[in-house]
Scaffold this motif. Structure first.
Motif, PDB file in Angstrom:
ATOM      1  N   ILE A 262       2.112 -41.598  -5.066  1.00 34.36           N
ATOM      2  CA  ILE A 262       1.701 -40.394  -5.794  1.00 34.36           C
ATOM      3  C   ILE A 262       2.528 -39.193  -5.350  1.00 34.36           C
ATOM      4  N   ARG A 263       2.815 -39.096  -4.052  1.00 30.98           N
ATOM      5  CA  ARG A 263       3.634 -37.982  -3.564  1.00 30.98           C
ATOM      6  C   ARG A 263       5.058 -38.054  -4.125  1.00 30.98           C
ATOM      7  N   GLU A 264       5.570 -39.244  -4.352  1.00 30.35           N
ATOM      8  CA  GLU A 264       6.943 -39.409  -4.832  1.00 30.35           C
ATOM      9  C   GLU A 264       7.075 -39.308  -6.350  1.00 30.35           C
ATOM     10  N   LEU A 265       5.969 -39.400  -7.085  1.00 32.54           N
ATOM     11  CA  LEU A 265       6.040 -39.386  -8.551  1.00 32.54           C
ATOM     12  C   LEU A 265       6.725 -38.149  -9.122  1.00 32.54           C
ATOM     13  N   PRO A 266       6.423 -36.930  -8.662  1.00 28.66           N
ATOM     14  CA  PRO A 266       7.123 -35.777  -9.255  1.00 28.66           C
ATOM     15  C   PRO A 266       8.639 -35.865  -9.082  1.00 28.66           C
ATOM     16  N   LYS A 267       9.103 -36.332  -7.926  1.00 27.56           N
ATOM     17  CA  LYS A 267      10.546 -36.466  -7.705  1.00 27.56           C
ATOM     18  C   LYS A 267      11.137 -37.492  -8.663  1.00 27.56           C
TER      19      LYS A 267
ATOM     20  N   TYR B 235       9.953 -38.440 -11.607  1.00 30.88           N
ATOM     21  CA  TYR B 235       9.963 -37.933 -12.978  1.00 30.88           C
ATOM     22  C   TYR B 235      11.041 -36.871 -13.167  1.00 30.88           C
ATOM     23  N   THR B 236      11.242 -36.022 -12.170  1.00 30.57           N
ATOM     24  CA  THR B 236      12.284 -35.004 -12.263  1.00 30.57           C
ATOM     25  C   THR B 236      13.657 -35.662 -12.369  1.00 30.57           C
ATOM     26  N   ARG B 237      13.897 -36.673 -11.541  1.00 31.44           N
ATOM     27  CA  ARG B 237      15.186 -37.375 -11.571  1.00 31.44           C
ATOM     28  C   ARG B 237      15.404 -38.057 -12.918  1.00 31.44           C
ATOM     29  N   LYS B 238      14.376 -38.747 -13.407  1.00 34.02           N
ATOM     30  CA  LYS B 238      14.515 -39.457 -14.689  1.00 34.02           C
ATOM     31  C   LYS B 238      14.741 -38.463 -15.835  1.00 34.02           C
ATOM     32  N   PHE B 239      14.027 -37.321 -15.769  1.00 33.87           N
ATOM     33  CA  PHE B 239      14.207 -36.312 -16.806  1.00 33.87           C
ATOM     34  C   PHE B 239      15.640 -35.783 -16.778  1.00 33.87           C
ATOM     35  N   ALA B 240      16.151 -35.517 -15.571  1.00 36.61           N
ATOM     36  CA  ALA B 240      17.529 -35.031 -15.435  1.00 36.61           C
ATOM     37  C   ALA B 240      18.516 -36.074 -15.960  1.00 36.61           C
TER      38      ALA B 240
END
Length: 189
Positions: free
Chosen positions: A110-115, A117-122
């Protein structure tokens, strides 16, 4: 560990303590009965009681042996119960360890999910940015070519006014807008 498991373990611990206390009490009783039986048997050898008293002693000894067997069976039963409870406690502790490890792993994910998603979005946004930049470059080139063609036409003196009938040129009517702004590339922070 949830509240239900904690209560269950506390109940099991209390029950194990009660069984142990009962077992100790019964062990003491068995020891006392054994000593009394040994004393009676030991004292019975040199002493020859009357036959009716000897029969009473034998009946009492038989009764004591039966009681001793019953107590031994109960001791054996409680020992099995204690072993089963100990095994259950070990299994519950193992389950708690596994669930704790799993919970920690899920917290990490859960702590790593924002990173992630940000990477995949980029990653998905990069080709779009590149396409926009190439379209802007192409647009500038086309505008420059258009200006150049318009300038050449104007330099030759060709009238682009469609109201003049004698030229018979089939050229499109192009009007330049000087206020056109190029598209800006989306920026991602």
């Amino acid at each position: 560990m949830n509240k239900n498991q904690s209560t269950n373990i506390s109940t099991l611990k209390a029950e194990v303590a009660r069984f142990r206390e009962e077992l100790n009490t019964r062990d003491k009783l068995v020891q006392q009965l054994s000593q009394e039986l040994f004393r009676l048997v030991k004292d019975n050898t040199p002493y020859a009681p009357r036959p009716e008293v000897a029969g009473d002693y034998r009946a009492e000894v038989r009764l004591l042996r039966e009681q001793l067997q019953g107590v031994e069976q109960q001791v054996h039963f409680y020992q099995e119960q204690l072993q089963r409870r100990d095994l259950e406690i070990q299994q519950l502790r193992q389950t708690i360890r596994e669930l704790t490890e799993r919970g920690q792993m899920l917290e990490q994910v859960i702590r790593e999910l924002p990173k992630v998603y940000t990477r995949k979005f980029a990653e998905r946004l990069a080709p779009i940015k590149n396409k926009i930049m190439s379209l802007q470059i192409e647009n500038r080139q086309l505008q420059a070519e258009l200006v150049a063609v318009t300038d050449r036409i104007a330099a030759r003196g060709i009238n682009l006014d469609p109201s003049v009938p004698n030229l018979k040129l089939d050229l499109p009517n192009i009007t330049l807008q000087q206020s056109q702004q190029p598209l800006t590339v989306l920026s991602h922070a």
